[in-house]
Design an enzyme around this catalytic site. Structure first.
Site, PDB file in Angstrom:
ATOM      1  N   GLY A   8      48.695 -40.203  24.391  1.00 32.35           N
ATOM      2  CA  GLY A   8      49.902 -39.390  24.305  1.00 32.35           C
ATOM      3  C   GLY A   8      49.672 -38.042  24.954  1.00 32.35           C
ATOM      4  O   GLY A   8      50.159 -37.012  24.485  1.00 32.35           O
ATOM      5  N   GLY A  11      52.624 -35.557  25.793  1.00 28.46           N
ATOM      6  CA  GLY A  11      53.583 -35.201  24.760  1.00 28.46           C
ATOM      7  C   GLY A  11      53.379 -33.768  24.284  1.00 28.46           C
ATOM      8  O   GLY A  11      52.473 -33.062  24.740  1.00 28.46           O
ATOM      9  N   MET A  13      52.303 -32.529  21.362  1.00 26.91           N
ATOM     10  CA  MET A  13      51.002 -32.312  20.736  1.00 26.91           C
ATOM     11  C   MET A  13      49.867 -32.724  21.663  1.00 26.91           C
ATOM     12  O   MET A  13      48.823 -32.062  21.724  1.00 26.91           O
ATOM     13  CB  MET A  13      50.921 -33.082  19.423  1.00 26.91           C
ATOM     14  CG  MET A  13      51.701 -32.447  18.289  1.00 26.91           C
ATOM     15  SD  MET A  13      51.062 -30.827  17.813  1.00 26.91           S
ATOM     16  CE  MET A  13      49.495 -31.293  17.103  1.00 26.91           C
ATOM     17  N   THR A  91      49.516 -38.937  14.574  1.00 26.35           N
ATOM     18  CA  THR A  91      50.802 -39.631  14.493  1.00 26.35           C
ATOM     19  C   THR A  91      51.096 -39.953  13.031  1.00 26.35           C
ATOM     20  O   THR A  91      50.197 -40.329  12.278  1.00 26.35           O
ATOM     21  CB  THR A  91      50.750 -40.928  15.318  1.00 26.35           C
ATOM     22  OG1 THR A  91      50.296 -40.624  16.635  1.00 26.35           O
ATOM     23  CG2 THR A  91      52.117 -41.581  15.396  1.00 26.35           C
ATOM     24  N   THR A  92      52.360 -39.821  12.632  1.00 23.01           N
ATOM     25  CA  THR A  92      52.716 -40.062  11.231  1.00 23.01           C
ATOM     26  C   THR A  92      53.438 -41.408  11.083  1.00 23.01           C
ATOM     27  O   THR A  92      53.490 -42.202  12.003  1.00 23.01           O
ATOM     28  CB  THR A  92      53.588 -38.915  10.695  1.00 23.01           C
ATOM     29  OG1 THR A  92      54.742 -38.770  11.528  1.00 23.01           O
ATOM     30  CG2 THR A  92      52.813 -37.612  10.688  1.00 23.01           C
ATOM     31  N   ASN A 118      48.719 -33.591   8.615  1.00 20.63           N
ATOM     32  CA  ASN A 118      48.951 -32.241   9.126  1.00 20.63           C
ATOM     33  C   ASN A 118      47.599 -31.578   9.402  1.00 20.63           C
ATOM     34  O   ASN A 118      46.773 -31.454   8.499  1.00 20.63           O
ATOM     35  CB  ASN A 118      49.748 -31.413   8.115  1.00 20.63           C
ATOM     36  CG  ASN A 118      50.348 -30.167   8.729  1.00 20.63           C
ATOM     37  OD1 ASN A 118      49.699 -29.451   9.476  1.00 20.63           O
ATOM     38  ND2 ASN A 118      51.601 -29.896   8.402  1.00 20.63           N
ATOM     39  N   PHE A 119      47.389 -31.147  10.651  1.00 16.76           N
ATOM     40  CA  PHE A 119      46.115 -30.540  11.038  1.00 16.76           C
ATOM     41  C   PHE A 119      46.058 -29.034  10.787  1.00 16.76           C
ATOM     42  O   PHE A 119      45.011 -28.431  10.991  1.00 16.76           O
ATOM     43  CB  PHE A 119      45.848 -30.798  12.529  1.00 16.76           C
ATOM     44  CG  PHE A 119      45.322 -32.170  12.824  1.00 16.76           C
ATOM     45  CD1 PHE A 119      43.976 -32.457  12.698  1.00 16.76           C
ATOM     46  CD2 PHE A 119      46.177 -33.178  13.219  1.00 16.76           C
ATOM     47  CE1 PHE A 119      43.486 -33.728  12.972  1.00 16.76           C
ATOM     48  CE2 PHE A 119      45.705 -34.449  13.506  1.00 16.76           C
ATOM     49  CZ  PHE A 119      44.358 -34.727  13.384  1.00 16.76           C
ATOM     50  N   HIS A 146      61.526 -29.974  10.490  1.00 11.96           N
ATOM     51  CA  HIS A 146      60.889 -30.302  11.757  1.00 11.96           C
ATOM     52  C   HIS A 146      61.889 -30.199  12.912  1.00 11.96           C
ATOM     53  O   HIS A 146      63.110 -30.181  12.709  1.00 11.96           O
ATOM     54  CB  HIS A 146      60.316 -31.720  11.717  1.00 11.96           C
ATOM     55  CG  HIS A 146      58.983 -31.809  11.044  1.00 11.96           C
ATOM     56  ND1 HIS A 146      58.833 -31.724   9.682  1.00 11.96           N
ATOM     57  CD2 HIS A 146      57.732 -31.966  11.549  1.00 11.96           C
ATOM     58  CE1 HIS A 146      57.545 -31.843   9.370  1.00 11.96           C
ATOM     59  NE2 HIS A 146      56.862 -31.989  10.491  1.00 11.96           N
ATOM     60  N   LYS A 150      61.607 -35.332  16.102  1.00  5.97           N
ATOM     61  CA  LYS A 150      60.717 -36.097  15.215  1.00  5.97           C
ATOM     62  C   LYS A 150      61.413 -37.387  14.790  1.00  5.97           C
ATOM     63  O   LYS A 150      62.598 -37.367  14.406  1.00  5.97           O
ATOM     64  CB  LYS A 150      60.339 -35.260  13.994  1.00  5.97           C
ATOM     65  CG  LYS A 150      59.341 -35.957  13.070  1.00  5.97           C
ATOM     66  CD  LYS A 150      58.833 -35.002  12.012  1.00  5.97           C
ATOM     67  CE  LYS A 150      57.927 -35.703  11.007  1.00  5.97           C
ATOM     68  NZ  LYS A 150      56.746 -36.319  11.648  1.00  5.97           N
ATOM     69  N   THR A 157      53.300 -35.008   5.819  1.00  4.73           N
ATOM     70  CA  THR A 157      52.844 -33.904   4.969  1.00  4.73           C
ATOM     71  C   THR A 157      53.612 -33.865   3.656  1.00  4.73           C
ATOM     72  O   THR A 157      53.036 -33.648   2.582  1.00  4.73           O
ATOM     73  CB  THR A 157      53.005 -32.559   5.699  1.00  4.73           C
ATOM     74  OG1 THR A 157      52.325 -32.632   6.951  1.00  4.73           O
ATOM     75  CG2 THR A 157      52.446 -31.419   4.877  1.00  4.73           C
TER      76      THR A 157
END
Length: 257
Positions: A8, A11, A13, A91-92, A118-119, A146, A150, A157
């Site tokens: 990715g 993208g 992120m 990725t969620t 979540n980083f 968000h 998304k 999170t």
């Protein structure tokens, strides 16, 4: 040097991850993968592929950082983990069933997958504080906000926050016992009585507010990122720590000293 492949790569992120890896003296950008790879380039003329399997055949990364989409992440992880390569996943959209499959794949192939909802370090602290506050405040609702691109709701999170709260709080129905929604969904999603509300608007990155209510007072815990750079220290740490991990690791807090 830890060789990193970014899945990715073009993208929102993924582009930040490419910049971070390129600038980090402990990390080396091995390649990128993106469905929009044609005609694109990466710093240092590193190769770009449209297919994760082709990338893993061509380069030998130590870790793949995945920031793709919920609808494709499992297909990618099946390929990555079966190759015995470690994966750091931002990725969620992971359900318990998906997590169980990732755990099985990682263990069967003697590798590791670190899945992080979540980083941001602030988000890790927020979840810890929410779990502590829930010992004293039984009524709580979560508002997560968000950007409008998304794809999944609620956020990973928000789900993680609710899960951690549920570990210290008995499930119960909040609000008036006879309340009713005159518009379906008005009260949000429900995890053991915890209501989760999802906002999707241009201008947001990934904010969250956890609101506790008690007699005569409220307590709010807020994490409010202003740009995606806040996630990069966590991603860098994950790339460096995953080499000592095995199986499924869920949450950045699991690798913090």
């Amino acid at each position: 040097m830890i060789k990193v492949l970014v899945n990715g790569a073009f993208g929102r992120m993924g582009s930040e991850v490419v910049r971070m890896v390129t600038a980090n003296p402990d990390l080396e950008l091995a390649a990128g993968v993106d469905i929009h790879a044609e005609g694109r380039s990466l710093p240092g003329d590193k190769p770009v592929f449209a297919d994760i399997a082709a990338a893993l055949e061509a380069v030998t990364p130590d870790v793949v950082v995945d920031f793709t989409r919920p609808d494709v992440v499992m297909d990618s992880l099946r390929i990555i983990l079966k190759k015995g390569v470690r994966a750091v996943v931002g990725t969620t959209g992971f359900t318990p069933e998906r997590l169980a499959e990732v755990k099985e794949l990682a263990e069967a192939n003697n590798t590791a997958a670190l899945i992080v909802p979540n980083f941001a370090l602030g988000a890790v602290v927020m979840v810890k504080l929410a779990a502590e506050a829930a010992k004293y405040f039984k009524d709580v609702e979560i508002i997560e906000k968000h950007h409008d691109q998304k794809l999944d709701a609620p956020s990973g999170t928000a789900i993680l926050t609710a899960q951690k709260i549920c570990e210290v709080r008995e499930a119960h129905k909040q609000g008036h016992p006879n309340e009713r929604e005159t518009l379906a969904g008005s009260r949000g999603g429900d995890i053991e009585g915890i209501r989760i509300h999802s906002l999707r608007l241009p201008g947001y990155v990934a904010s969250q507010e956890v609101i506790f209510g008690s007699q005569g007072e409220t307590l709010k815990i807020i994490n409010d990122p202003v740009n995606r750079e806040c996630y990069m220290p966590g991603v860098a740490l994950a790339c460096k720590k995953i080499g000592s991990c095995q199986g499924l690791v869920y949450g950045l807090d699991q690798i913090l000293d």
